[in-house]
Design an enzyme around this catalytic site. Structure first.
Site, PDB file in Angstrom:
ATOM      1  N   ASN A 203     -19.954 -87.483  34.448  1.00  0.00           N
ATOM      2  CA  ASN A 203     -18.955 -87.124  33.541  1.00  0.00           C
ATOM      3  C   ASN A 203     -17.965 -88.219  33.040  1.00  0.00           C
ATOM      4  O   ASN A 203     -17.772 -89.041  33.904  1.00  0.00           O
ATOM      5  CB  ASN A 203     -18.499 -85.637  33.177  1.00  0.00           C
ATOM      6  CG  ASN A 203     -17.483 -85.705  34.633  1.00  0.00           C
ATOM      7  OD1 ASN A 203     -16.521 -86.243  34.744  1.00  0.00           O
ATOM      8  ND2 ASN A 203     -17.986 -84.538  35.687  1.00  0.00           N
ATOM      9  N   ASP A 273     -21.481 -78.621  37.209  1.00  0.00           N
ATOM     10  CA  ASP A 273     -21.833 -77.272  37.585  1.00  0.00           C
ATOM     11  C   ASP A 273     -23.130 -77.275  38.146  1.00  0.00           C
ATOM     12  O   ASP A 273     -23.710 -76.301  38.771  1.00  0.00           O
ATOM     13  CB  ASP A 273     -21.896 -76.412  36.360  1.00  0.00           C
ATOM     14  CG  ASP A 273     -20.277 -76.228  35.851  1.00  0.00           C
ATOM     15  OD1 ASP A 273     -19.539 -76.119  36.880  1.00  0.00           O
ATOM     16  OD2 ASP A 273     -20.039 -76.196  34.648  1.00  0.00           O
ATOM     17  N   LYS A 283     -37.483 -95.044  41.984  1.00  0.00           N
ATOM     18  CA  LYS A 283     -36.823 -94.963  40.670  1.00  0.00           C
ATOM     19  C   LYS A 283     -38.118 -94.264  39.714  1.00  0.00           C
ATOM     20  O   LYS A 283     -39.273 -94.538  39.710  1.00  0.00           O
ATOM     21  CB  LYS A 283     -36.716 -96.300  39.865  1.00  0.00           C
ATOM     22  CG  LYS A 283     -36.323 -96.258  38.636  1.00  0.00           C
ATOM     23  CD  LYS A 283     -35.889 -97.927  37.990  1.00  0.00           C
ATOM     24  CE  LYS A 283     -35.693 -97.821  36.327  1.00  0.00           C
ATOM     25  NZ  LYS A 283     -36.900 -98.573  35.771  1.00  0.00           N
ATOM     26  N   LYS A 332     -10.361 -67.504  34.145  1.00  0.00           N
ATOM     27  CA  LYS A 332     -10.437 -68.352  35.572  1.00  0.00           C
ATOM     28  C   LYS A 332      -9.575 -68.218  36.469  1.00  0.00           C
ATOM     29  O   LYS A 332      -9.803 -68.028  37.747  1.00  0.00           O
ATOM     30  CB  LYS A 332     -10.551 -70.013  35.167  1.00  0.00           C
ATOM     31  CG  LYS A 332     -11.886 -70.251  34.411  1.00  0.00           C
ATOM     32  CD  LYS A 332     -11.743 -71.584  33.949  1.00  0.00           C
ATOM     33  CE  LYS A 332     -13.059 -71.948  33.213  1.00  0.00           C
ATOM     34  NZ  LYS A 332     -13.354 -73.339  32.554  1.00  0.00           N
ATOM     35  N   LYS A 336     -10.956 -66.599  39.886  1.00  0.00           N
ATOM     36  CA  LYS A 336     -11.047 -67.556  41.167  1.00  0.00           C
ATOM     37  C   LYS A 336      -9.913 -67.298  42.207  1.00  0.00           C
ATOM     38  O   LYS A 336      -9.774 -68.314  43.071  1.00  0.00           O
ATOM     39  CB  LYS A 336     -11.112 -68.987  40.664  1.00  0.00           C
ATOM     40  CG  LYS A 336     -12.312 -69.440  39.507  1.00  0.00           C
ATOM     41  CD  LYS A 336     -12.590 -70.751  39.505  1.00  0.00           C
ATOM     42  CE  LYS A 336     -13.654 -70.948  38.440  1.00  0.00           C
ATOM     43  NZ  LYS A 336     -14.128 -72.405  38.542  1.00  0.00           N
TER      44      LYS A 336
END
Ligand code: CTP
Length: 390
Positions: A203, A273, A283, A332, A336
């Site tokens: 990301n 995630d 490859k 959250k 958590k």
């Protein structure tokens, strides 16, 4: 910590190398800045030898150094001026920046400054000096001493510079380094989840927010374990230990190992995630027109795991949201078992991945909420650290 020791032209300057030596011995990194007159009492070679770094004493030594007051200000967590003459005290109180050290002192206005005044007792008693001292105290500059005793001019009285060990103790006491006995864990950056030998799922996280948080914690005196995913950023601070990992599972292993020894943790990493069920050791070849399906397996949730492990520790998470921001972040926080959650909205311009700025809302388990304006990530980091440790 990184400490700049400023030395001005008084007889007590001969004690400055001892002060530097004590700071280095206590594990701090020290650089010295001196006025021209200070070098009548202590030599450049002595200061460079005890600190292990070049001395800063000339604003215009060469082009590279002409903005050295700014780079030294960025580098240092604290500035200690010892001895501080009536002259330097007067200059700072009146905003005068006419040499290297006075310029550095003005640039240091947002960071801790400690001064150890030293002068003749009549000078110390002068209303101008007393007024200047009060002005500096009012701005948060901490004064250590002067002490009473024999003065260089042969008389007894108030005006001696405090002993180097007392200056070190006072400078490093808890009010300046509120986290000095604490260890914190920070996660930063993205994670890369391998598909094959040359490809991964990743990301856009740059790691800037996490690195700024590690720096803000270290500035407040903490030892920091910074567990970071792949990033080009580097940090070189005596109290920040960097652990570089690649995948979410590696980050999980490093974070869960470090957490039990920590006072608290701030998890700012953008953790994937899922990871591919299989990582090919060659490859992968293209698979033709019918497309390709990657089977993904869920990664462990590091933050939720620490939430389950936590004893007395403070646990802080991040939530990067695009919609229903407050509701999702609040969810959250509770799910958590967090003490605080720092929410970014991707709808706010200048917030989020890659940029140097951020705009956050800090939600706390006690129901309080603090919103920041758009600020640099360094400023946001200081705000977060102040909020979660106060
Ligand atoms: N986090 C983590 N480990 C994961 C996923 C997330 O430690 N495997 C942490 C992040 O570092 C962040 C917080 O959890 O502090 C929230 O991350 P985010 O991706 O917004 O939340 P998720 O719980 O993954 O929820 P969702 O993706 O459904 O929004």
């Amino acid at each position: 910590m990184r400490i700049v020791v400023g030395i001005t032209g008084g007889i007590a300057a001969y004690k400055a190398p001892e002060l530097v030596r004590l700071l280095v011995k206590a594990g701090h990194e020290v650089r010295c800045a001196a006025t021209e007159h200070a070098l009548e009492f202590v030599t450049r070679v002595t200061l460079e030898t005890v600190s292990g770094h070049p001395l800063y004493c000339d604003l215009f030594a060469n082009n590279e150094r002409s903005t050295q007051h700014i780079s030294l200000k960025d580098w240092g967590d604290m500035l200690i001026v010892a001895p501080a003459t009536a002259n330097i005290i007067g200059k700072v109180a009146n905003g005068i920046a006419d040499d290297a050290l006075s310029t550095l002192l003005l640039a240091f206005s947002q960071k801790p400054v400690v001064m150890a005044p030293a002068m003749n007792s009549l000078m110390w008693a002068h209303p101008a000096v007393q007024r200047n001292i009060e002005t500096l105290r009012g701005w948060g500059i901490r004064m250590v001493g002067p002490a009473e005793g024999e003065l260089a001019c042969g008389t007894d009285g108030i005006g001696r510079m405090s002993e180097p060990s007392e200056i070190v103790d006072a400078a490093l006491s808890s009010s300046h380094c509120p986290l000095s006995t604490q260890k914190w864990l920070v996660t930063a950056g993205p994670t890369y989840e391998r598909i094959d030998r040359v490809r991964f799922i990743g990301n856009y996280s740059s790691g800037k927010m996490g690195f700024a948080l590690a720096e803000a914690l270290a500035e407040a005196g903490a030892e920091v374990e910074l567990v970071t995913g792949p990033t080009h950023l580097d940090i070189n601070h005596p109290h920040i230990h960097v652990v570089r990992v690649e995948s979410a599972r590696e980050m999980y292993a490093a974070a869960t190992e470090a957490f039990p020894q920590c006072t608290g943790a701030i998890l700012s990493a953008a953790v994937a995630d899922y990871h591919p069920a299989e990582c090919a050791d060659h490859k992968l070849k293209k698979q033709g027109d019918e497309g390709m399906t990657l089977q993904l397996v869920q990664n462990p949730d590091i933050l939720a795991t620490l939430g389950g492990m936590k004893q007395q520790q403070t646990l802080v998470g991040f939530a990067l949201e695009t919609d229903h921001e407050l509701e999702n972040a609040q969810g959250k926080l509770q799910r958590k078992h967090l003490d605080h959650i720092v929410m970014n909205s991707l709808r706010d311009e200048g917030a989020g991945f890659g940029v140097d700025t951020n705009k956050v809302t800090i939600l706390s388990a006690d129901g309080s909420r603090k919103e920041s304006p758009l600020m640099s990530k360094k400023e946001v980091a200081r705000l977060i650290v102040n909020t979660i440790t106060s």
